[in-house]
Scaffold this motif. Structure first.
Motif, short mmCIF file in Angstrom:
data_model
loop_
_atom_site.label_atom_id
_atom_site.label_comp_id
_atom_site.label_asym_id
_atom_site.label_seq_id
_atom_site.Cartn_x
_atom_site.Cartn_y
_atom_site.Cartn_z
N ARG A 352 7.34 62.63 31.31
CA ARG A 352 6.12 61.81 31.23
C ARG A 352 6.27 60.49 31.98
NH1 ARG A 352 4.91 61.26 24.95
NH2 ARG A 352 7.01 60.37 25.06
N GLY A 353 7.44 60.24 32.58
CA GLY A 353 7.67 58.98 33.26
C GLY A 353 7.24 59.00 34.71
N GLY A 354 7.67 57.97 35.45
CA GLY A 354 7.29 57.85 36.85
C GLY A 354 8.42 58.11 37.82
N THR A 355 9.61 58.51 37.32
CA THR A 355 10.77 58.81 38.15
C THR A 355 11.27 60.20 37.79
OG1 THR A 355 11.38 56.47 38.24
CG2 THR A 355 13.11 58.07 38.76
N ALA A 356 11.76 60.93 38.79
CA ALA A 356 12.28 62.27 38.53
C ALA A 356 13.48 62.21 37.58
CB ALA A 356 12.68 62.95 39.84
N ALA A 357 13.55 63.17 36.67
CA ALA A 357 14.68 63.30 35.75
C ALA A 357 15.59 64.41 36.28
CB ALA A 357 14.21 63.63 34.35
N ALA A 358 16.82 64.04 36.63
CA ALA A 358 17.74 64.99 37.25
C ALA A 358 18.60 65.68 36.20
CB ALA A 358 18.63 64.26 38.25
N ASP A 359 19.03 66.91 36.56
CA ASP A 359 20.00 67.67 35.75
C ASP A 359 19.56 67.78 34.30
OD1 ASP A 359 21.73 67.90 38.01
OD2 ASP A 359 22.41 65.86 37.64
N GLY A 391 16.96 71.77 35.44
CA GLY A 391 17.13 71.14 36.74
C GLY A 391 16.42 69.80 36.82
N THR A 392 15.87 69.49 37.99
CA THR A 392 15.17 68.22 38.21
C THR A 392 13.70 68.39 37.87
OG1 THR A 392 16.71 67.53 39.94
CG2 THR A 392 14.53 66.49 39.92
N LEU A 393 13.19 67.49 37.01
CA LEU A 393 11.78 67.50 36.64
C LEU A 393 11.13 66.24 37.23
CD1 LEU A 393 11.94 68.58 32.88
CD2 LEU A 393 11.58 70.01 34.89
N VAL A 394 10.23 66.45 38.18
CA VAL A 394 9.50 65.32 38.75
C VAL A 394 8.47 64.85 37.74
CG1 VAL A 394 9.84 66.20 41.09
CG2 VAL A 394 7.77 66.81 39.84
#
Length: 830
Positions: A352-359, A391-394
């Motif tokens: 729900r944020g504005g930066t991709a969450a990695a791993d 994985g990465t969630l944009v």
């Protein structure tokens, strides 16, 4: 590749324009347009769609096309097309690429430009004098990396206008039902955030923004989206339908779906605006034609795409993005079940944020009493621990994994009652000067057991810097079931102060039942430099407690200490110094069953975990808290390079970890705590077969999370003793109006029969999710007699089921006591 001028839209407005008023000024629905106000300027991004600029259809994967496209088209996969006309509105030179299919292509009538088709199964009529190109002029995979990033960035923009579903009879353009009204007043850019639900079941989307402004419609989330109703723009005192006559409004409207996996267009009219859905399969199910660009993972349409290229103003990437914020969810398709029935847990995480969450990883420890079934792609298991890699969630992206489990029969009661266990803590202080060493010891009360011990560095003389890694713990181990020794060496300067903490267990429950231990597990090893894993296995029906290390030669430290899902093994990860080391690691073994002299009872426990991020160069305290009626007895952790665990303190329901970073970047650390139930099992409850099976999922990411992140969620299945209706469903038959369910109960039964979809079902512009209720009816059966229950279901559902080969439904029977029985049956058709 940059498209030639003949394919590019007119340049975006680079002139500084006005931004939004603070707060959205709603236009009067029945009055004249409100003149936009002036404010501070914003800058528009040049050619914001990057490599997709100038292409009417720009698709990463495969497509299926009928009818024509007025502009240029490009597909990174294959394109099924039979005599498709392309480029009727282009003015490109003969050598300009206007048709690109990287895979297999059908047949085409190309009105302008040249074509690249990897494998041509039909033919191409070059009506504009072009030819086949020898090499692919586009790198679509690279283009979509950039497009997905840009889509996520625009999707994170805050809304500046209002989006609400209203009755169209209250507007100046009645349409006999609800419409989605988008209202913005800025002359430059109006941003709207719209939900999937707002787009479904409506008559139209009304876009009420100033002429000449850009409309950005963000539809967030990974689930497929269906758009119903016409697209209409404000024009004077009414809203007019999008068409080739609304060219300017079409060219400045962008539908942005950063994470959606599917998009269905079911508007029954021309679709106004460009679509940026870089992860979605876009299906034009029922429209007039597309009035804008289609940028998607896949595209299927039997309708025309018209040449209305995007010319809007989208902001440059100057403002810093908000941090990532994961929302973790957990659901289950049935909350009660009898032994032998299958329940499915849904584990989910959305950024729900504005930066991709990695791993991003979802970890689920399935409780005893449930047997894990076949796992979906991306998930693995180690005993009862299921690990699913998202994985990465944009921003706006999400992932869901469905884990099937079978409810097991209850265990046999052992005897005894719900005794109380009261763990406690003890501590003592220590002081150590620079360059010196010391031995500190501590013991639980006489006869009691040690859960675990910890050397905690509280403070180092600030004159010499807060280097807590300067304290080497050469020995930290139990010397008896209830005592703990530590040998410390201070390799730095100044004075260090700290505490020795113990988490202790009583020798017996309050009912006098003794806690028992087996022989400890001890491993002695000579290890070279590097990182080594040393498992300490206590064996079946035991819990590994009081892990310890004793370094005889060289240097080594524990950088990982984790319990396996059954608690019987403690996996220590040891980092050995450059000269190697001789060391001994050990663990005590606590029996899961108490002594039998007063009737044995069992101990209950669970593990909790959380990933935290330690800022660069900082020392932080992080906490794990056990659930209700639980106490923390053994800590665990997995350290990242550059992070030092400066000890942990039992409190005793919770555990506080002190973490110190010496690195130049934030580092993730996974923390774990083994929590012991403070009451023993109740054999009466165990023997009856009734139990609450609580399942918790935890999410981790190597990206620091914002304050609104939710990193765990819980769902519960209640195991019941069974319903009288269990096994009663025999067959289900689809009739002209009903689904007839045949029941037979040996002793007779009564209740409510509910028919649900067994899987997702699409029909008449509506999608029914799996397990959706489609009808219900009360029933009464006589002993050992067959009864037919006719359940009325909607006409469109019956039609869809009749078209579906091998269709199934799920029948749920709820008896008079509220107990439920489930069965999925193949649907007979009459």
């Amino acid at each position: 590749m940059t498209p030639p001028a003949s394919l590019r839209p007119s340049a975006p407005r680079l002139v500084v324009l006005v931004t939004l008023l603070a707060g959205a000024l709603l236009l009067l629905l029945g009055g004249r347009d409100v003149a936009p106000a002036t404010a501070a300027p914003v800058r528009c991004e040049t050619a914001p769609l990057g490599a997709a600029t100038g292409w009417t259809e720009f698709v990463a994967g495969d497509g299926r096309r009928g009818s024509e496209s007025e502009g240029a088209i490009a597909y990174g996969g294959s394109l099924q097309a039979g005599g498709m006309t392309v480029g009727t509105r282009l003015s490109a030179a003969a050598a300009t690429p206007t048709l690109v299919v990287a895979g297999t292509g059908g047949s085409f009538n190309l009105q302008r430009g040249s074509a690249y088709v990897g494998t041509l199964t039909g033919h191409i009529n070059f009506n504009g004098g072009g030819s086949r190109l020898a090499t692919n002029p586009l790198d679509l995979p690279a283009a979509f990396v950039a497009l997905r990033d840009a889509s996520a960035r625009w999707g994170a923009l805050p809304s500046t206008g209002t989006a609400s579903v209203v009755d169209s009879d209250a507007t100046v353009t009645p349409m006999g039902g609800n419409v989605l009204l988008l209202t913005g007043t800025n002359s430059d850019l109006n941003v709207f955030t719209v939900t999937r639900g707002q787009l479904t079941g409506i008559r139209a989307t009304f876009i009420d923004t100033p002429a000449g402004s850009t409309t950005l419609i963000n539809v967030l989330g990974a689930d497929p989206v269906t758009v119903n109703g016409e697209i209409r723009y404000r024009s004077g005192n009414s809203f007019i339908q999008s068409s080739d006559g609304t060219t300017q409004r079409n060219a400045t409207t962008l539908w942005n779906l950063p994470a959606a996996t599917g998009m269905t267009l079911s508007t029954n009219a021309a679709y106004g605006g460009s679509i940026l859905a870089p992860r979605a399969q876009v299906v034009a199910q029922s429209i007039g034609h597309n009035l804008g660009q289609v940028i998607a993972q896949g595209f299927s349409s039997s309708y025309e795409t018209h040449q209305h290229l995007f010319t809007g103003c989208l902001p440059t990437a100057e403002a810093p993005a908000t941090p990532a914020e994961l929302l973790t969810t957990k659901g289950v398709d049935r909350t009660t079940a009898v032994p032998g029935e299958v329940a499915t847990f849904a584990l989910g995480a959305t950024n729900r944020g504005g930066t991709a969450a990695a791993d991003v990883v979802l970890t689920d420890v399935v409780p005893a009493g449930l047997t894990i079934g076949t796992l979906p792609s991306g998930c693995t298991r180690d005993g009862r621990t299921v690990r699913c890699v998202a994985g990465t969630l944009v921003p706006g992206d999400g992932a869901t994994f469905r884990i099937p489990v079978t409810v097991e029969a209850p265990s046999t009661p052992i005897g005894g009652g719900a005794d109380r266990i009261t763990p406690y803590k003890v501590q003592s202080d220590w002081t150590l000067d620079g360059g010196a060493s010391t031995t500190v010891s501590l013991a639980c009360r006489a006869g009691d057991l040690l859960g675990d011990g910890s050397v905690r560095v509280v403070d180092i003389d600030p004159q010499y810097g807060d280097d807590r890694g300067a304290i080497e713990v050469r020995r930290a181990t139990a010397t008896a079931p209830g005592t703990f020794d530590a040998v410390l060496v201070h390799h730095g300067r100044g004075r260090a102060q700290g505490r020795l903490h113990l988490a202790c267990l009583p020798a017996a429950t309050d009912g006098g039942r003794g806690l028992r231990t087996a022989a400890p597990v001890v491993t002695t090893a000579t290890l070279p430099a590097g990182t080594h894993e040393l498992p300490l296995a206590c064996g079946t029906d035991r819990i590994a407690i009081r892990p310890g290390i004793d370094v005889v030669r060289g240097s080594a430290r524990i950088v990982g200490s984790r319990a396996t899902d059954d608690g019987a093994t403690r996996r220590l990860v040891v980092e050995v110094g450059p000269d190697g080391a001789d060391l001994t690691v050990s663990a005590g073994c606590l029996e899961r069953q108490t002594a039998a002299d007063r009737g044995a009872v069992r101990l209950g426990w669970t593990t909790i975990s959380r990933t935290v991020v330690v800022p660069a160069g900082a020392t932080v305290d992080e906490q794990l808290i056990c659930g209700e009626q639980q106490k923390g007895i053994v800590a665990g952790w997995t350290l990242a390079p550059g992070v030092v665990l400066a000890g942990h303190e039992p409190q005793i329901k919770s555990r506080v970890f002190t973490l110190s970073s010496t690195g130049t970047a934030p580092r993730p650390v996974e923390l774990q705590l083994l929590c012991l139930d403070d009451r023993t099992g109740d054999p009466t409850a165990i023997g009856s077969g009734s139990a609450q099976l609580v399942n918790t999922v935890n999410a981790t990411s190597t990206t620091p999370q914002g304050p609104g992140a939710v990193l765990s969620a819980t769902a519960t299945v209640t195991r019941t003793s069974g319903a009288a209706t269990r096994g009663a469903v025999r067959t289900a038959t689809l009739r002209s109006r009903n689904v007839d369910v045949v029941l037979r109960c040996a002793k007779g039964c009564s209740g409510v029969a509910t028919v649900r979809t067994a899987e997702r079902l699409r029909t008449s512009g509506r999608t029914y999710r799996a397990k959706a209720r489609i009808g219900a009816r009360r029933f009464v059966t006589r002993p050992a007699r067959t009864t037919t229950v006719s359940v009325r279901v909607p006409t469109r559902v019956r039609a869809a089921l009749r078209r579906t080969r091998g269709a199934q439904v799920e029948v749920v029977l709820r008896d008079a006591q509220g107990r439920r029985a489930y069965r999925t049956v193949g649907l007979r058709k009459r």
